[in-house]
Motif scaffolding. Sequence first.
Motif, PDB file in Angstrom:
ATOM      1  N   PRO A 170       1.766  -7.123  14.155  1.00 53.07           N
ATOM      2  CA  PRO A 170       0.706  -7.887  14.822  1.00 53.07           C
ATOM      3  C   PRO A 170       1.013  -8.073  16.306  1.00 53.07           C
ATOM      4  O   PRO A 170       2.151  -8.329  16.685  1.00 53.07           O
ATOM      5  CB  PRO A 170       0.705  -9.223  14.095  1.00 53.07           C
ATOM      6  N   GLN A 171      -0.010  -7.938  17.111  1.00 48.08           N
ATOM      7  CA  GLN A 171       0.153  -8.031  18.556  1.00 48.08           C
ATOM      8  C   GLN A 171      -0.591  -9.227  19.114  1.00 48.08           C
ATOM      9  O   GLN A 171      -1.620  -9.619  18.594  1.00 48.08           O
ATOM     10  CB  GLN A 171      -0.403  -6.785  19.232  1.00 48.08           C
ATOM     11  N   MET A 172      -0.079  -9.750  20.183  1.00 49.56           N
ATOM     12  CA  MET A 172      -0.768 -10.803  20.923  1.00 49.56           C
ATOM     13  C   MET A 172      -1.603 -10.107  21.995  1.00 49.56           C
ATOM     14  O   MET A 172      -1.282 -10.097  23.180  1.00 49.56           O
ATOM     15  CB  MET A 172       0.260 -11.777  21.521  1.00 49.56           C
ATOM     16  N   ALA A 173      -2.685  -9.437  21.502  1.00 48.59           N
ATOM     17  CA  ALA A 173      -3.597  -8.705  22.373  1.00 48.59           C
ATOM     18  C   ALA A 173      -4.993  -8.817  21.782  1.00 48.59           C
ATOM     19  O   ALA A 173      -5.153  -8.928  20.574  1.00 48.59           O
ATOM     20  CB  ALA A 173      -3.179  -7.240  22.478  1.00 48.59           C
ATOM     21  N   ASP A 174      -6.005  -8.772  22.667  1.00 54.81           N
ATOM     22  CA  ASP A 174      -7.376  -8.881  22.173  1.00 54.81           C
ATOM     23  C   ASP A 174      -7.835  -7.548  21.584  1.00 54.81           C
ATOM     24  O   ASP A 174      -7.074  -6.575  21.536  1.00 54.81           O
ATOM     25  CB  ASP A 174      -8.315  -9.395  23.266  1.00 54.81           C
ATOM     26  N   THR A 195      -6.887  -3.663  12.622  1.00 53.48           N
ATOM     27  CA  THR A 195      -6.255  -3.222  13.872  1.00 53.48           C
ATOM     28  C   THR A 195      -4.932  -3.930  14.164  1.00 53.48           C
ATOM     29  O   THR A 195      -4.195  -3.472  15.033  1.00 53.48           O
ATOM     30  CB  THR A 195      -7.189  -3.479  15.059  1.00 53.48           C
ATOM     31  N   GLN A 196      -4.664  -5.040  13.505  1.00 52.93           N
ATOM     32  CA  GLN A 196      -3.496  -5.885  13.760  1.00 52.93           C
ATOM     33  C   GLN A 196      -3.540  -6.499  15.166  1.00 52.93           C
ATOM     34  O   GLN A 196      -2.527  -6.932  15.687  1.00 52.93           O
ATOM     35  CB  GLN A 196      -2.183  -5.109  13.573  1.00 52.93           C
ATOM     36  N   LEU A 197      -4.727  -6.522  15.770  1.00 52.08           N
ATOM     37  CA  LEU A 197      -4.939  -7.183  17.059  1.00 52.08           C
ATOM     38  C   LEU A 197      -5.605  -8.523  16.810  1.00 52.08           C
ATOM     39  O   LEU A 197      -6.073  -8.810  15.700  1.00 52.08           O
ATOM     40  CB  LEU A 197      -5.833  -6.314  17.953  1.00 52.08           C
ATOM     41  N   SER A 255      -3.872 -21.209  14.667  1.00 51.96           N
ATOM     42  CA  SER A 255      -2.714 -20.360  14.920  1.00 51.96           C
ATOM     43  C   SER A 255      -3.140 -18.926  15.199  1.00 51.96           C
ATOM     44  O   SER A 255      -4.096 -18.421  14.613  1.00 51.96           O
ATOM     45  CB  SER A 255      -1.782 -20.389  13.705  1.00 51.96           C
ATOM     46  N   TRP A 256      -2.385 -18.251  16.040  1.00 49.97           N
ATOM     47  CA  TRP A 256      -2.684 -16.852  16.358  1.00 49.97           C
ATOM     48  C   TRP A 256      -2.578 -15.967  15.122  1.00 49.97           C
ATOM     49  O   TRP A 256      -3.255 -14.958  15.033  1.00 49.97           O
ATOM     50  CB  TRP A 256      -1.775 -16.344  17.471  1.00 49.97           C
ATOM     51  N   LEU A 257      -1.778 -16.364  14.151  1.00 49.37           N
ATOM     52  CA  LEU A 257      -1.621 -15.571  12.933  1.00 49.37           C
ATOM     53  C   LEU A 257      -2.909 -15.524  12.111  1.00 49.37           C
ATOM     54  O   LEU A 257      -3.178 -14.541  11.431  1.00 49.37           O
ATOM     55  CB  LEU A 257      -0.471 -16.118  12.087  1.00 49.37           C
ATOM     56  N   ARG A 258      -3.711 -16.569  12.184  1.00 50.85           N
ATOM     57  CA  ARG A 258      -4.983 -16.603  11.444  1.00 50.85           C
ATOM     58  C   ARG A 258      -6.052 -15.762  12.135  1.00 50.85           C
ATOM     59  O   ARG A 258      -7.100 -15.498  11.547  1.00 50.85           O
ATOM     60  CB  ARG A 258      -5.467 -18.041  11.299  1.00 50.85           C
ATOM     61  N   MET A 259      -5.800 -15.338  13.356  1.00 58.12           N
ATOM     62  CA  MET A 259      -6.787 -14.572  14.124  1.00 58.12           C
ATOM     63  C   MET A 259      -6.508 -13.073  14.104  1.00 58.12           C
ATOM     64  O   MET A 259      -7.180 -12.305  14.777  1.00 58.12           O
ATOM     65  CB  MET A 259      -6.819 -15.070  15.568  1.00 58.12           C
ATOM     66  N   GLY A 298       1.893 -23.736  20.625  1.00 61.59           N
ATOM     67  CA  GLY A 298       1.974 -24.727  19.560  1.00 61.59           C
ATOM     68  C   GLY A 298       3.397 -24.838  19.045  1.00 61.59           C
ATOM     69  O   GLY A 298       4.304 -24.136  19.513  1.00 61.59           O
ATOM     70  N   ASP A 299       3.599 -25.692  18.068  1.00 59.01           N
ATOM     71  CA  ASP A 299       4.925 -25.878  17.482  1.00 59.01           C
ATOM     72  C   ASP A 299       5.434 -24.615  16.793  1.00 59.01           C
ATOM     73  O   ASP A 299       6.638 -24.377  16.749  1.00 59.01           O
ATOM     74  CB  ASP A 299       4.908 -27.030  16.475  1.00 59.01           C
ATOM     75  N   ASN A 300       4.521 -23.819  16.239  1.00 63.36           N
ATOM     76  CA  ASN A 300       4.908 -22.614  15.494  1.00 63.36           C
ATOM     77  C   ASN A 300       4.443 -21.341  16.176  1.00 63.36           C
ATOM     78  O   ASN A 300       4.144 -20.348  15.522  1.00 63.36           O
ATOM     79  CB  ASN A 300       4.351 -22.671  14.065  1.00 63.36           C
ATOM     80  N   GLY A 301       4.349 -21.351  17.479  1.00 69.93           N
ATOM     81  CA  GLY A 301       3.914 -20.170  18.218  1.00 69.93           C
ATOM     82  C   GLY A 301       2.572 -20.396  18.884  1.00 69.93           C
ATOM     83  O   GLY A 301       2.025 -21.498  18.869  1.00 69.93           O
ATOM     84  N   PRO A 302       2.016 -19.325  19.470  1.00 65.51           N
ATOM     85  CA  PRO A 302       0.748 -19.447  20.191  1.00 65.51           C
ATOM     86  C   PRO A 302      -0.394 -19.910  19.282  1.00 65.51           C
ATOM     87  O   PRO A 302      -0.431 -19.585  18.097  1.00 65.51           O
ATOM     88  CB  PRO A 302       0.485 -18.022  20.694  1.00 65.51           C
ATOM     89  N   GLU A 303      -1.310 -20.673  19.868  1.00 66.34           N
ATOM     90  CA  GLU A 303      -2.505 -21.144  19.173  1.00 66.34           C
ATOM     91  C   GLU A 303      -3.694 -21.005  20.103  1.00 66.34           C
ATOM     92  O   GLU A 303      -3.545 -20.936  21.320  1.00 66.34           O
ATOM     93  CB  GLU A 303      -2.358 -22.613  18.773  1.00 66.34           C
ATOM     94  N   TYR A 304      -4.869 -20.973  19.496  1.00 67.57           N
ATOM     95  CA  TYR A 304      -6.118 -20.990  20.255  1.00 67.57           C
ATOM     96  C   TYR A 304      -6.690 -22.389  20.159  1.00 67.57           C
ATOM     97  O   TYR A 304      -6.902 -22.905  19.066  1.00 67.57           O
ATOM     98  CB  TYR A 304      -7.109 -19.977  19.680  1.00 67.57           C
TER      99      TYR A 304
END
Length: 86
Positions: A22-26, A78-80, A69-73, A53-59
């Motif tokens: 998973p990437q932190m990219a749109d 694509t894993q983006l 959480s970014w993981l839910r997005m 956030g406490d557990n990593g990036p959040e929106y």
Amino acid sequence: MGVFNFFRKKPEKSNGAGNHKPQMADLQHNPLQVGDIVEALRYELGRCRVVQGDNGPEYESLETGQRVSWLRMIDAATQLQKVKKL
């Protein structure tokens, strides 16, 4: 190559599906970082700011204050991130 090599397990080949981290990219592959403003395409968040956030990036929704959480997005195909950078 000897006879015994015949029974060795061959390394798995990548077919391009499911082997992505998973990437932190749109969705257009634009890298995202804390402070960026995006349009979320899930959970009716609307415009969001990327925050730490406490557990990593959040929106964090600029309209409602809701955080996701970014993981839910992550887009499964694509894993983006399922967002568009503004």
